[in-house]
Design a protein around this motif. Structure first.
Motif, PDB file in Angstrom:
ATOM      1  N   LEU A  76       4.528  -5.934   6.430  1.00  0.00           N
ATOM      2  CA  LEU A  76       4.867  -6.899   5.391  1.00  0.00           C
ATOM      3  C   LEU A  76       6.301  -7.357   5.584  1.00  0.00           C
ATOM      4  O   LEU A  76       7.135  -6.577   6.027  1.00  0.00           O
ATOM      5  CB  LEU A  76       4.711  -6.251   4.009  1.00  0.00           C
ATOM      6  N   PRO A  77       6.622  -8.639   5.292  1.00  0.00           N
ATOM      7  CA  PRO A  77       5.782  -9.637   4.609  1.00  0.00           C
ATOM      8  C   PRO A  77       4.968 -10.525   5.545  1.00  0.00           C
ATOM      9  O   PRO A  77       4.508 -11.579   5.133  1.00  0.00           O
ATOM     10  CB  PRO A  77       6.826 -10.460   3.861  1.00  0.00           C
ATOM     11  N   GLY A 135       0.846  -7.894   8.265  1.00  0.00           N
ATOM     12  CA  GLY A 135       0.989  -6.854   7.244  1.00  0.00           C
ATOM     13  C   GLY A 135      -0.072  -6.979   6.174  1.00  0.00           C
ATOM     14  O   GLY A 135      -0.612  -5.980   5.685  1.00  0.00           O
ATOM     15  N   ARG A 136      -0.387  -8.231   5.791  1.00  0.00           N
ATOM     16  CA  ARG A 136      -1.452  -8.457   4.815  1.00  0.00           C
ATOM     17  C   ARG A 136      -2.812  -8.034   5.376  1.00  0.00           C
ATOM     18  O   ARG A 136      -3.647  -7.472   4.679  1.00  0.00           O
ATOM     19  CB  ARG A 136      -1.498  -9.940   4.435  1.00  0.00           C
ATOM     20  N   ARG A 148      -2.884  -4.336   5.399  1.00  0.00           N
ATOM     21  CA  ARG A 148      -3.082  -3.876   4.018  1.00  0.00           C
ATOM     22  C   ARG A 148      -4.554  -3.937   3.640  1.00  0.00           C
ATOM     23  O   ARG A 148      -5.096  -3.012   3.024  1.00  0.00           O
ATOM     24  CB  ARG A 148      -2.257  -4.741   3.067  1.00  0.00           C
ATOM     25  N   THR A 178      -0.714  -1.364   0.649  1.00  0.00           N
ATOM     26  CA  THR A 178       0.603  -1.966   0.468  1.00  0.00           C
ATOM     27  C   THR A 178       1.702  -1.038   0.955  1.00  0.00           C
ATOM     28  O   THR A 178       2.647  -1.461   1.626  1.00  0.00           O
ATOM     29  CB  THR A 178       0.835  -2.317  -1.010  1.00  0.00           C
ATOM     30  N   ALA A 220       1.802  -1.042   4.868  1.00  0.00           N
ATOM     31  CA  ALA A 220       2.336  -2.270   5.456  1.00  0.00           C
ATOM     32  C   ALA A 220       3.809  -2.466   5.105  1.00  0.00           C
ATOM     33  O   ALA A 220       4.577  -3.002   5.911  1.00  0.00           O
ATOM     34  CB  ALA A 220       1.509  -3.467   4.999  1.00  0.00           C
ATOM     35  N   ALA A 221       4.217  -2.040   3.921  1.00  0.00           N
ATOM     36  CA  ALA A 221       5.627  -2.157   3.535  1.00  0.00           C
ATOM     37  C   ALA A 221       6.491  -1.225   4.376  1.00  0.00           C
ATOM     38  O   ALA A 221       7.584  -1.595   4.813  1.00  0.00           O
ATOM     39  CB  ALA A 221       5.793  -1.842   2.049  1.00  0.00           C
ATOM     40  N   GLY A 273       6.954  -2.669   7.680  1.00  0.00           N
ATOM     41  CA  GLY A 273       7.939  -3.747   7.613  1.00  0.00           C
ATOM     42  C   GLY A 273       9.358  -3.221   7.728  1.00  0.00           C
ATOM     43  O   GLY A 273      10.206  -3.816   8.416  1.00  0.00           O
ATOM     44  N   ALA A 278       9.860  -6.327   2.485  1.00  0.00           N
ATOM     45  CA  ALA A 278       9.099  -5.086   2.563  1.00  0.00           C
ATOM     46  C   ALA A 278       9.476  -4.167   1.415  1.00  0.00           C
ATOM     47  O   ALA A 278       8.616  -3.523   0.796  1.00  0.00           O
ATOM     48  CB  ALA A 278       9.341  -4.401   3.901  1.00  0.00           C
ATOM     49  N   ALA A 299       7.898  -5.409  -1.724  1.00  0.00           N
ATOM     50  CA  ALA A 299       6.472  -5.086  -1.779  1.00  0.00           C
ATOM     51  C   ALA A 299       6.255  -3.628  -2.129  1.00  0.00           C
ATOM     52  O   ALA A 299       5.291  -3.274  -2.808  1.00  0.00           O
ATOM     53  CB  ALA A 299       5.811  -5.406  -0.438  1.00  0.00           C
TER      54      ALA A 299
END
Length: 388
Positions: free
Chosen positions: A174-175, A179-180, A183, A197, A200-201, A204, A242, A245
């Motif tokens: 992320l972002p 990353g999405r 997620r 989340t 992925a954060a 990031g 990140a 998030a």
């Protein structure tokens, strides 16, 4: 949207850009002009014309990328409030976040899909004009490709930047869109959007740290101060987003530790009485509803079991409508959950995963509602926009 340029509408969605975006346009024009050799563009005027073509194509590709997100989101009933362009990319401001992994995956992947198409198109142009081989690919990848014509030179630059953007944007952090996508995969596997989340954060943040290292290398070993500063700015941007998030994820986990099943349950569940027949159960519970099962309750409202719709219909098909509904309930355990069970624990319940929903009982065993897996999951989803 004060302090922004309004560039128009597409598919009913406003397109805006910050005034700093104009500065980026001029910087990009200046930098792009330096990529064209004298053989292709013998005058400064011609160099800037070709640079302007590159920038226009890049901007159109960026808009296409964001509208890939926007139009896919519309398929799932998610509106886009506006598309915002800025120096390092764009942002589709969505009216809400994804409610399930499928929405998250397809909306996130739609933008890179457009970028992939642009990349393939640029590659086809290079191949059609100059031929395409590993040597040409290496030259494009190192920004040493000049092309035999202005068309192939422009296409080579577009191929480099769009290909680089595609690879970078698909990193599972992320972002970025990757990353999405990551997620959504973790969400699908674990059943918990918060875990997706968090993963992925954290990725990031790792990417941001790596970019700081790249920035230091660019300055120290290559003397490229400008590129080093750009990498450092990108690292800061990714770290900030990140971190942003991750904060809602921690808040969501905190909320999950406090919210009980009773907060998200349906307080008027469909049920069947122990005195009902198979015909009664079909008429009262299954005929007008798409239900896989219904709770069977005794006169005091206590759970006596789970009645599958399939068993009822098998009995009716066999010509036995008067069979007591209680006789069609599978023997053994009576799946249920307590009204004070917290959501993060409820989502780990294997019966909830198997049945899709569970009866909710109070301290005396009386059924007070039914909670679905989807309702519990949605209670933990954070809504927001989609940034590339």
């Amino acid at each position: 949207m004060g302090g922004q340029l309004h560039l128009g509408r597409l598919f009913g969605v406003p397109i805006v850009a910050g005034f700093s975006w104009l500065l980026w346009i001029f910087v990009a024009l200046y930098l792009m002009a330096g990529f064209f050799p004298d053989e292709i563009a013998p005058t400064d005027g011609r160099k800037f014309v070709l640079a302007a073509i590159v920038v226009v194509i890049y901007v159109l590709a960026l808009v296409g990328h964001e509208f890939g997100h926007a139009l896919m989101a519309r398929v799932f009933g998610i509106e886009t409030e506006r598309v915002e362009l800025w120096a390092l990319g764009g942002l589709a401001h969505l009216s809400r976040g994804a409610r399930n992994p499928k929405e998250e995956f397809f909306v996130a992947a739609a933008g890179p899909a457009v970028t992939l198409l642009v990349t393939i198109g640029a590659g086809m142009v290079v191949g059609a004009v100059d031929g395409f081989n590993l040597d040409a690919l290496w030259q494009i990848g190192t920004l040493q490709y000049s092309g035999s014509t202005a068309v192939s030179a422009v296409a080579g630059i577009i191929l480099f930047f769009e290909g680089l953007a595609l690879i970078f944007n698909l990193l599972p952090a992320l972002p970025l869109d990757g990353g999405r996508i990551a997620r959504s995969i973790v969400w699908k596997v674990t059943g918990e959007p918060a875990r997706g989340t968090a993963f992925a954060a954290q990725a990031g943040k790792v990417l941001a740290v790596l970019l700081v290292g790249v920035a230091l290398w660019l300055v120290a070993d290559t003397g490229s101060t400008f590129n080093g500063l750009m990498a450092l700015f990108l690292a800061y941007f990714i770290w900030q987003n990140a971190q942003a998030a991750a904060i809602p994820t921690e808040r969501r986990r905190s909320v999950a530790s406090l919210v009980p099943a009773s907060a998200v349950m349906d307080r008027e569940p469909v049920w069947v009485a122990t005195t009902d027949t198979a015909a009664d159960a079909e008429a009262h519970a299954f005929a007008t509803r798409d239900l896989a099962w219904a709770a069977v309750l005794d006169p005091e409202g206590r759970l006596r079991g789970i009645l599958p719709a399939e068993r009822v219909r098998e009995e009716l098909a066999a010509g036995r409508p008067a069979t007591p509904a209680i006789d069609l309930v599978p023997s053994g355990a009576r799946p249920a959950t307590r009204e004070d069970v917290l959501l993060h624990k409820l989502l780990k319940d294997k019966d909830l995963e198997r049945l899709g929903a569970l009866p909710v009982v109070d301290s005396s065993g009386v059924v007070v509602g039914v909670v679905s897996r989807e309702a519990a999951r949605q209670a933990l989803v954070v809504e927001g926009g989609l940034r590339t």
